[in-house]
Design an enzyme around this catalytic site. Structure first.
Site: not given
Length: 513
Positions: A443-446
């Site tokens: 995702s964009r949250h890594l």
């Protein structure tokens, strides 16, 4: 490019990745008088660019299917371009909450230790600094769980028609809505204009410059002073060790010139994102650590977290006046009432916030209403970044992301979905449905993979971001996070990188590294 050839041969600091962690670090180190080479695999992200148009050109990661086959469907990028994910993000700028720095009471028994080796107090001044530098628009004290800090430099954005409906619906349920904190100008700030509500922000590059921009704010000024060289199209291939406890050079592909280069450096800073930085360490074996730089205990890549998330969407009658319904920020209202919630499995939930779709205007008398629900996932030993035996066109081993949602997180996510659905019902929505975010494939949250801690057997870096067995290699991206927290990570990556960059500058100035 001024001084580029000299920086390509030798530099004080080589920073890999130009997203929030890399840009802040490069900016601060260059301003301290150090010579900094910043490698960025992508190019500039132009105004009006979209994620849909750019992402097909980014190399995917391999993930395992139900039959244990590997398929190239993983998303190992926040973004691949100058400025990183902030070039395309929705602008959401939460601070982590106090509980996020020590969530031991709320994680599963088989989870890794979630404790950060620092507290919120260690980041407070850095949160204040980056908010002032980039501009954050929020209402001080409106978020019931907002930690202490300086007042915001900008007033909050007004609620959109969608946000106003959700705020009113939330109050009917006894919730406490507040304006979503945004790194988007609500008024002109530091030479950048106010948001003109021209259209959707999420997954779009801002055409006006109202959204916080790392390139013009941090990178271009340092480049003009001659202390920073930015190599776009520069793909880091390997960090070379010069001794048991020291890196001496970075090998990288200069795509623009079509050549491989090796740059000698006093210090290496990894800021490529949680997945890419882990992969680079694994691709950098040494005779002292044959399984990868900093990986003597097999921890590199472990504890990979994406955050569990989803959407609840429905339709409502269109208000009589919808002047701003077509544009404005992606999110203008948020709720933290279910963050610390005894009714949620484990007692720790997450946030709900408006997530207006790109096509948000009225149609046939109705308009869409959409809520994003988001929570931290368990940091697990089995969830990790690995290298596949398959190779890409450069001969480099492909990334394999192994991730499985913990049963506790599934129940927590179900609980938040119920709360988001109840909010939509209170707003008068019909045709309500749940939409998967696909978080389990990246995702964009890594987060994680180079997790911070005091024990080298269960962590990769120390509290100062330095790899335990290396004197001059640091991690400043989301890979540092031993626990992801239940809010968007961008502001914390910025603040933590500011803190670590100052340590690096001190150590280099005193010849400690």
């Amino acid at each position: 490019m001024r001084n580029a050839s000299a920086f390509y041969r030798s530099t004080d600091v080589c920073v890999i990745g130009s997203g929030p962690g890399g840009a802040v670090t490069a900016h601060l180190l260059a301003r301290s008088g150090l010579r900094v080479l910043l490698l960025e695999e992508g190019d500039r992200i132009g105004p009006g660019a979209t994620l849909d148009a750019l992402e097909p050109g980014w190399e995917p990661a391999l993930v395992r299917t139900g039959r244990r086959r590997t398929v190239p469907l993983g998303r190992p990028w926040s973004a691949r371009g100058l400025g990183g994910g902030m070039g395309l993000f929705a602008g959401i700028g939460f601070r982590l909450r106090h509980v996020d720095f020590d969530a031991r009471k709320h994680v599963a028994d088989d989870a890794l230790d979630p404790r950060w080796p620092l507290a919120y107090a260690d980041l407070r001044e850095h949160y204040d600094e980056v908010e002032g530098l980039l501009g954050v628009a929020r209402a001080r004290g409106a978020d019931p769980l907002e930690p202490d800090g300086a007042g915001p430099p900008l007033p909050p954005h007004p609620y959109s028609p969608h946000g106003l409906l959700l705020a009113t619906a939330g109050r009917r349920l006894g919730l406490r809505p507040f304006p979503t904190p945004l790194l988007i100008n609500s008024a002109p700030y530091r030479g950048r204009p106010a948001c003109d509500r021209c259209g959707p922000c999420n997954e779009h590059a801002c055409p006006s410059g109202a959204k916080a921009d790392l390139v013009s704010t941090l990178l271009d000024p340092a480049r003009e002073e001659g202390s920073l060289v930015v190599a776009t199209g520069g793909r880091a291939l390997r960090v070379h060790a010069s001794a048991l406890d020291r890196a001496g050079a970075v090998e990288w592909l200069d795509r623009r010139a079509g050549v491989r280069r090796t740059t000698r450096t006093r210090c290496v800073v990894l800021a490529a994102n949680a997945v890419q930085s882990s992969a680079l360490l694994l691709r950098s074996p040494t005779r002292w650590s044959p399984s990868g730089l900093g990986n003597r205990h097999g921890v590199v890549g472990r504890g990979l977290c994406f955050k569990v998330s989803g959407y609840a969407a429905g339709t409502v009658p269109a208000p009589a006046r919808t002047a701003h319904a077509l544009g404005g920020p992606f999110s203008t209202v948020a709720f933290s009432d279910h963050y610390l919630d005894d009714a949620c499995p484990s007692g720790l939930g997450g946030v709900l916030y408006e997530a207006s779709p790109a096509e948000r205007g009225p149609r046939e008398g109705t308009m869409p209403l959409r809520v994003h629900y988001l929570a931290a996932d368990q940091p697990m030993w089995r969830n990790r970044v690995r290298l596949s035996n398959q190779r890409n066109g450069l001969g480099t081993r492909k990334i394999l992301m192994e991730y499985e949602t913990h049963p506790l997180d599934r129940t927590r996510l179900d609980y938040l979905a119920e709360q988001a659905t109840e909010l939509l019902i209170s707003a008068g929505a019909t045709h309500i449905r749940l939409e998967a975010s696909g978080y389990e494939r990246g995702s964009r949250h890594l987060h994680g993979g180079c997790r911070a801690g005091d024990d080298p057997r269960t962590s990769v870096v120390d509290a100062g971001g330095r790899i335990h067995d290396q004197e001059n290699v640091y991690v400043v991206d989301g890979g540092f996070f031993p626990y992801p927290g239940g809010v968007n990570p961008t502001l914390t990556i910025l603040a933590n990188a500011s803190r670590i960059a100052r340590r690096i500058a001190r150590d280099l100035a005193t010849a400690a590294i």
